[in-house]
Structures are given as C-alpha cells and as structure tokens.
Design a protein around this motif. Structure first.
Motif, PDB file in Angstrom:
ATOM      1  N   ASP A   5     -53.061  38.456 -70.661  1.00 32.57           N
ATOM      2  CA  ASP A   5     -51.614  38.469 -70.432  1.00 32.57           C
ATOM      3  C   ASP A   5     -51.352  38.681 -68.947  1.00 32.57           C
ATOM      4  O   ASP A   5     -51.659  39.760 -68.404  1.00 32.57           O
ATOM      5  N   PRO A   6     -50.767  37.694 -68.242  1.00 34.64           N
ATOM      6  CA  PRO A   6     -50.590  37.799 -66.791  1.00 34.64           C
ATOM      7  C   PRO A   6     -49.495  38.764 -66.370  1.00 34.64           C
ATOM      8  O   PRO A   6     -49.360  39.056 -65.178  1.00 34.64           O
TER       9      PRO A   6
ATOM     10  N   ARG B 248     -48.393  43.196 -81.864  1.00 30.74           N
ATOM     11  CA  ARG B 248     -49.253  42.146 -82.395  1.00 30.74           C
ATOM     12  C   ARG B 248     -50.470  41.969 -81.494  1.00 30.74           C
ATOM     13  O   ARG B 248     -50.421  42.230 -80.285  1.00 30.74           O
ATOM     14  N   THR B 249     -51.549  41.491 -82.082  1.00 28.33           N
ATOM     15  CA  THR B 249     -52.777  41.223 -81.340  1.00 28.33           C
ATOM     16  C   THR B 249     -53.260  39.821 -81.681  1.00 28.33           C
ATOM     17  O   THR B 249     -52.825  39.210 -82.662  1.00 28.33           O
ATOM     18  N   PRO B 250     -54.196  39.288 -80.886  1.00 25.97           N
ATOM     19  CA  PRO B 250     -54.829  38.027 -81.278  1.00 25.97           C
ATOM     20  C   PRO B 250     -55.475  38.129 -82.653  1.00 25.97           C
ATOM     21  O   PRO B 250     -55.798  39.226 -83.128  1.00 25.97           O
ATOM     22  N   ARG B 251     -55.688  36.976 -83.277  1.00 25.22           N
ATOM     23  CA  ARG B 251     -56.265  36.958 -84.622  1.00 25.22           C
ATOM     24  C   ARG B 251     -57.752  37.302 -84.621  1.00 25.22           C
ATOM     25  O   ARG B 251     -58.335  37.557 -85.667  1.00 25.22           O
ATOM     26  N   SER B 252     -58.382  37.267 -83.442  1.00 20.43           N
ATOM     27  CA  SER B 252     -59.811  37.598 -83.365  1.00 20.43           C
ATOM     28  C   SER B 252     -60.024  38.756 -82.402  1.00 20.43           C
ATOM     29  O   SER B 252     -59.216  38.994 -81.502  1.00 20.43           O
ATOM     30  N   CYS B 253     -61.130  39.443 -82.607  1.00 19.66           N
ATOM     31  CA  CYS B 253     -61.489  40.582 -81.754  1.00 19.66           C
ATOM     32  C   CYS B 253     -63.004  40.546 -81.582  1.00 19.66           C
ATOM     33  O   CYS B 253     -63.703  41.494 -81.924  1.00 19.66           O
TER      34      CYS B 253
ATOM     35  N   ILE C  39     -62.525  28.100 -80.255  1.00 18.09           N
ATOM     36  CA  ILE C  39     -61.984  28.713 -79.045  1.00 18.09           C
ATOM     37  C   ILE C  39     -60.470  28.615 -79.128  1.00 18.09           C
ATOM     38  O   ILE C  39     -59.925  27.566 -79.486  1.00 18.09           O
ATOM     39  N   SER C  40     -59.800  29.712 -78.818  1.00 20.21           N
ATOM     40  CA  SER C  40     -58.340  29.732 -78.902  1.00 20.21           C
ATOM     41  C   SER C  40     -57.768  30.485 -77.707  1.00 20.21           C
ATOM     42  O   SER C  40     -58.494  31.079 -76.913  1.00 20.21           O
ATOM     43  N   LYS C  41     -56.439  30.449 -77.597  1.00 22.30           N
ATOM     44  CA  LYS C  41     -55.721  31.038 -76.465  1.00 22.30           C
ATOM     45  C   LYS C  41     -54.632  31.968 -76.987  1.00 22.30           C
ATOM     46  O   LYS C  41     -53.897  31.619 -77.921  1.00 22.30           O
ATOM     47  N   TRP C  42     -54.536  33.151 -76.394  1.00 27.87           N
ATOM     48  CA  TRP C  42     -53.449  34.054 -76.735  1.00 27.87           C
ATOM     49  C   TRP C  42     -52.208  33.600 -75.987  1.00 27.87           C
ATOM     50  O   TRP C  42     -52.182  33.588 -74.746  1.00 27.87           O
TER      51      TRP C  42
ATOM     52  N   LYS D  35     -45.301  33.809 -76.953  1.00 23.14           N
ATOM     53  CA  LYS D  35     -44.981  33.718 -78.379  1.00 23.14           C
ATOM     54  C   LYS D  35     -45.660  34.803 -79.195  1.00 23.14           C
ATOM     55  O   LYS D  35     -45.324  34.997 -80.366  1.00 23.14           O
ATOM     56  N   GLU D  36     -46.647  35.478 -78.594  1.00 24.66           N
ATOM     57  CA  GLU D  36     -47.481  36.458 -79.307  1.00 24.66           C
ATOM     58  C   GLU D  36     -48.167  35.812 -80.511  1.00 24.66           C
ATOM     59  O   GLU D  36     -48.182  36.348 -81.622  1.00 24.66           O
ATOM     60  N   THR D  37     -48.763  34.665 -80.249  1.00 26.35           N
ATOM     61  CA  THR D  37     -49.511  33.937 -81.269  1.00 26.35           C
ATOM     62  C   THR D  37     -50.836  33.460 -80.675  1.00 26.35           C
ATOM     63  O   THR D  37     -50.999  33.385 -79.455  1.00 26.35           O
ATOM     64  N   THR D  38     -51.759  33.119 -81.545  1.00 30.29           N
ATOM     65  CA  THR D  38     -53.055  32.608 -81.131  1.00 30.29           C
ATOM     66  C   THR D  38     -53.073  31.098 -81.335  1.00 30.29           C
ATOM     67  O   THR D  38     -52.903  30.618 -82.460  1.00 30.29           O
TER      68      THR D  38
END
Length: 645
Positions: A478-479, A507-512, A532-535, A539-542
């Motif tokens: 998160d910048p 909220r957090t990303p769906r992966s940790c 591979i995904s992006k937070w 939107k607070e979504t993955t």
C-alpha cells in the motif's frame, strides 16, 4: 611492542578484513547477463541482468540472430531499463538474442535461443527425470559448473512424515539440472535420513570460493553420492522396526510409551558437502550436535533428558543457512532443535575440508538458557548490527557472527519470519514474526539489532488445536503508508497493519503466504498456490494477475512454489512451479514493462542468502537488506567482488 601489535592484529581480525580503511568486499558468484526471452505469439519480451558490479552509466545494445543475420534491435543505447519488446521477430524462425554492454569488460552475453514456433507462454520448461513414485518439491539454485548461469537443485519427495508422527518414509533424493533439462547427478540420501520438511534441509552455495557451488546436507549410513559412492555402512538400517515403542519414566514412577516405528533415533550422523558439478562427496564429518553427547544409541529417557521428549520430535528439528561470519567468506550454518534445546554450528569449507568455526548451545551455560525454545520453523540471515558481518536471526532470538547470543526476546516459537528494512523511517532492519501461542504477542514487530519489541498484537485462542497463528506476512503493498504492511491468518488477529502497528484496514489480502516482485512497480505482489495477484489498496480487494495453468504448488497447505527468486532477466523475480504430471519444472518470468532499472537482487548479499535458505522447513519469501517498496531510494551499491578468489 609485540604485545601491542598482537592486540591490534587481534582487533583487526575480529572486526573483519579491512583494506585501506574500507571493508573488504564479500566474495559472491560471477553471473552472466542471464538473458531470457518469451513470446506471447505476436512479439517477444527480452530482459537481462544489471550486475551489482556494473558502473552507474552502463548501457546496452540488444541483438537478434535469425536466418544467419545479426540485427541490432535498439536505435539508441538502452540505458534506463534492462528489457526490450521485439515486435519485429519472425516467430516462425529460430531467434537467438544476446546483449552487449557498451561499458564493461565482457564482449557480449551468452545467447538465449527462442526456437521457431515456440509456444505462446511465459515460462521456460525444464524437463525432469523424476523417479517413479516421487514428485519435485523444494528447489534451490547455484552455479554448479562455473559458467555464470544458474543450475537447479531439486528435492524429489516420495512419502514423508512429520516429526510428530511415526511411520516409514521413502529415501530423500536430490537432483541437479541445467536449465535445458540436462541431469547432472542424483544423490540418494538413503533410508537412514527420514523424509519430511523438518529433516531434509539442503544448502546450495559456493562455500569455498572456487567459482562453483557446492551442496551441503545431513547424511547417514547408506547415503549414495552422485558418483555412486556410499557414505558409511551401506548395509546399516537404523530405522525403528514396526511396533517399536519408546518408554519414558514419568515423575510419579509410571511410564509413557510412544510409537517410534520408522523413526531414526540411533546410528551415526554426518554432515557432507558434495561437488556441485558431479555430486561427488568431497567432505564428510560428524554432525554437530549428536542426538546425545555420550551415546549413539540413546534410550527414550536419555533423549527426553536432553531434548524434552523421547520419541524423536524435538531432537530432529533441523534448519540450515549460509552466513558471511567474517564479512568476506561464506560459512555453512547447520542447527538442531528449537522447541527446547537449540544448537547452532558454523562450518567453513576450505581446501576440501570442513572445519567447525563455532557452536552455540542454549544449554551450555546459565547465560545461554534464555535462548532455549526461541527458534522458528525457519530462520533468516543478515547483517543486523551493521558491522559488515552476518548474524543469524533464529526466530525470536539472534546469534552474533562470533557464535555468541546477541539477544533473546523470550517470545518463543513461531511459524513465519520476515527480516528487512520493514520501516524505512527507522535506522537499521526490523523483524516481523508470529508466535505459536495465545498471548499478547501473537504477532510482533521488533528492532533487528537490539530485539526491542516495537509493537505486538495479541492472539486469541480459537478452536481446539492449541496453536497460535499459522501464517504471517510482511510486504509493501500500500503506497499510502511508509514501509511494509503486515497481516496474519489465524488466532483472531484481524486486519492490515502499517509499519508502526496501526490498523489501516479491517480487510486483508486473500493470501498470507509469499510475496513476489512481478508487475514492474515498487510494490510487492502476492504469490500463493499457482497464482500471482495484486492487493488493490483502493478497493481493498485481491486482483489476479497470473494463474499458472497446469502447474501446482508444494507442501500441502503451505502451498509454496519450488522456488521464487531473481534467477533470470531483470530485477523482477521468477517463480518455479512443478507441472501437475511431475515431468517438468516451469520457470515463470514476467513480461510486464517497467520504468525501473535495478541490479539483480542476487547481488544483494542478504537476498542471495535468503534464496539459499528458502527451501528450509516452512519456506519464507526472500527480502533485501534495504527497503524495497514505494518511495524507495536507489538501492545501495553492494560491496562485493565476483568470481573465484
């Protein structure tokens, strides 16, 4: 006068090698440009390495060789990035690519061939000779033949067993491959090395500075090296037979009986270094520490007295790594135990011989007792006190380069660990980790140098498993907030925290799980299972970026790749997954343009050592020695020298 001279020399040696008032550079591997090219069916994305030893103003020319003709693809020298998109390539023909530095000693890089009508995909396929009944698991890389390109060492796994459970396992197998699929050697660790995440740690690194990487791991009677030579007694079988029990005397005079079928609690234990090119054993010595200081065949009571149980759970918890303990040369780190007693041994490989540099034992003195039970299922290594030499961050404690305890937080055992400049507003490095217990420090963030706890989050017991959080991750995603963001899965620790410990999102990303540098900006992406995904912090979504169809992850619910590391192309990282049929490794590389030009992360010493230990126990993502994230300054120039000494 002689006494004064002796003191001065002693201080100089203790402080590490110094030349002309400047610390002597670390000796690291010599790498080529690592050029790689992949096609999407219309054009070709080509990228290559900037080296940590390159001058600031170096620029490159890129060439394509096709149909016997060599064409320079760039009109002006390429100086701001280390990639190029070739939209003019004839994909029906063979295309060879190479780069030439306009400033530098090399004439041109080795060529990368993109064969005619190559499939439109962004991975390189490495064919495997996987033994029947096995599957490729954790991997590592090193320059095994000294040509400046990485080879892959892969751990082939059949049937494993956790330390807490009895049962027979298959024999652990290590194989080495060139990137074209050439099998260099196979090492069978034999029936007297048990298969499992906590047993079979292996290190790939150039330990003696000869320009070629070696492989180091624990061995036993019956280990067969890459040349077919057997270590120890080839007929010995130290596995406990079916129906064997360990008996431990309780304080009240009763006895506890634990099934130890298939466990290996007797017999000799060795540490072996193998030649990287041939797999031949070049040095073997006794493993430190042994199971018991007085006997090779301890009883359950004797094991219990030393390690806290008599059935092989705590005694057979191993970790491994590499550290520059003198600031210049690499040393091998091997350890045993972390739930109770912890023993860490440092080894040097010089002239084909292993010598023990030091041993840290949590039970060797009253002062060391505070270091008991502080280890994780993983470790990290870096220069946390800024003296030019590496320390071992062993879970909730740290060991100095001289083998003495630096500090112990007393927070105890955990499953995840992250070391880097997580908070760039503070001097030095920080550590984020989780604790496998329910208290006020289910997750903690500390000063890496001193162990001072900067903030912590309580865990709440939920369920009947009796354990704390199982996942914890720290990345810059998160910048809007300076430094890394951290989050945890499990034990009631909810939300996304900034580097100061403030809750910035419910909220957090769906992966940790893992992070990866992939899309070309300065934020980390998320790596989990085969995707591979992006937070999306807005939107607070993955958001998904890539799904590696036909590829699968390893280690069950840990869902980790074989390896994630910057092994090819520019500074972004590659991800190595196995194919679902176990017949190949697939090296995925990004094809997304970037405006940034950084030297290869493999020339940052801490990152390179992170790759060496990534396969150990519960795999963790690598981190650099400097802050890597949004708003970062240019990475500091590494004080390294490359090639054989």
């Amino acid at each position: 006068m002689r006494s004064l001279l002796f003191i001065i020399v002693t201080i100089a040696v203790a402080a590490g090698s110094v030349i002309g008032g400047k610390a002597e550079p670390r000796r690291m591997e010599r790498l080529t440009r690592g050029i790689v090219a992949v096609s999407d069916g219309k054009q070709v994305f080509v990228s290559w390495r900037l080296l940590g030893t390159d001058s600031e103003n170096i620029s490159f020319d890129l060439f394509r060789v096709s149909g016997g003709k060599t064409v320079k693809l760039n009109r002006k020298p390429i100086k701001d990035v280390t990639y190029f998109i070739d939209a003019q390539a004839d994909l029906a023909s063979d295309n060879d690519y190479f780069v030439r530095a306009n400033r530098g000693s090399e004439r041109e890089s080795p060529r990368f061939r993109l064969p005619a009508k190559s499939p439109a995909r962004q991975f390189l396929s490495v064919p495997l000779k996987t033994p029947a009944g096995y599957a490729p698991n954790d991997g590592s890389v090193g320059d095994l033949d000294g040509d400046g390109e990485y080879e892959i060492v892969i751990h082939q796994v059949g049937r494993g067993a956790d330390n807490s459970r009895p049962g027979f396992t298959t024999e652990p197998i290590l194989q080495a491959y060139k990137l074209d699929g050439t099998l260099l050697w196979t090492i069978n660790l034999g029936k007297n090395i048990r298969e499992g995440a906590h047993y079979t740690q292996f290190i790939v690194y150039d330990l003696d500075g000869d320009g070629r990487a070696e492989i180091a791991c624990k061995t036993a009677d019956g280990t067969v090296d890459g040349k077919g030579k057997v270590i120890g007694d080839p007929t010995a079988d130290w596995r406990a037979p079916e129906g064997t029990f360990s008996e431990i005397a309780n304080p009240d005079g009763t006895e506890r009986r634990m099934n130890i079928t298939g466990r290996i609690l007797s017999g000799p234990e060795f540490l072996t270094v193998f030649d990287g090119l041939t797999g031949a054993a070049i040095a073997t010595t006794d493993f430190i520490p042994p199971r018991h200081p007085k006997t090779m065949n301890p009883t359950g009571d004797e094991l219990n007295a030393v390690w806290g149980d008599g059935y092989g759970n705590r005694v057979d918890r191993f970790l491994a790594g590499v550290a520059y303990l003198d600031g210049v040369h690499p040393s091998l780190i091997m350890s045993r135990g972390y739930y109770t007693r912890t023993v860490i041994a440092a080894w040097d490989l010089r002239g084909g011989k292993l010598t023990n540099r030091w041993v840290f034992d949590s039970d060797s003195s009253p002062e060391n007792r505070k270091y008991r039970g502080q280890g994780n299922h993983n470790l990290s290594i870096g220069d946390i006190d800024d003296d030019g030499r590496d320390e071992i961050v062993f879970g909730a404690m740290a060991i100095d380069d001289d083998g003495r305890g630096l500090y112990s937080t007393g927070l105890g055992h955990g499953d995840a660990l992250h070391l880097s400049d997580l908070d760039p507003t503070r001097p030095g490095l920080e550590v984020f980790g989780i604790q496998e217990r329910f208290d006020d420090a289910g997750a903690s963030f500390r000063d890496a140098r001193t162990g001072e706890i900067l903030w912590k989050k309580p865990s709440i017991k939920a369920g009947a498993d009796g354990e704390g959080p199982g996942r914890g991750l720290s990345l810059d995603i998160d910048p809007r907030y300076k430094g890394f963001e951290s989050w945890v899965f499990g034990a009631g620790i909810r939300g996304l925290f900034d580097a100061k410990g403030n809750l910035i999102s419910e909220r957090t990303p769906r992966s940790c799980n893992f992070g990866v540098l992939w899309d070309g900006d300065l934020l980390s992406e998320l790596l989990d299972r085969n995707s591979i995904s992006k937070w999306s912090w807005e939107k607070e979504t993955t958001e998904p970026i890539l799904t590696a169809e036909g590829s699968v992850s390893n280690n069950g619910s840990k869902a980790t790749p074989a390896l994630s590391a910057d092994i090819l192309g520019d500074w972004r990282e590659e991800v190595i997954w196995r194919s679902a049929d176990n017949r190949e490794l697939r090296i995925y590389t990004t094809t997304i343009p970037t405006k940034y030009r950084f030297y290869t992360l493999m020339h940052d010493p801490q990152y390179r050592l992170s790759i060496a230990w990534q396969n150990v126990a519960y795999n963790q993502p690598p981190h650099t020695s400097f802050f890597f994230g949004d708003g970062m300054p240019k990475p500091p120039r590494p004080n390294i020298t490359t090639g054989p000494k």
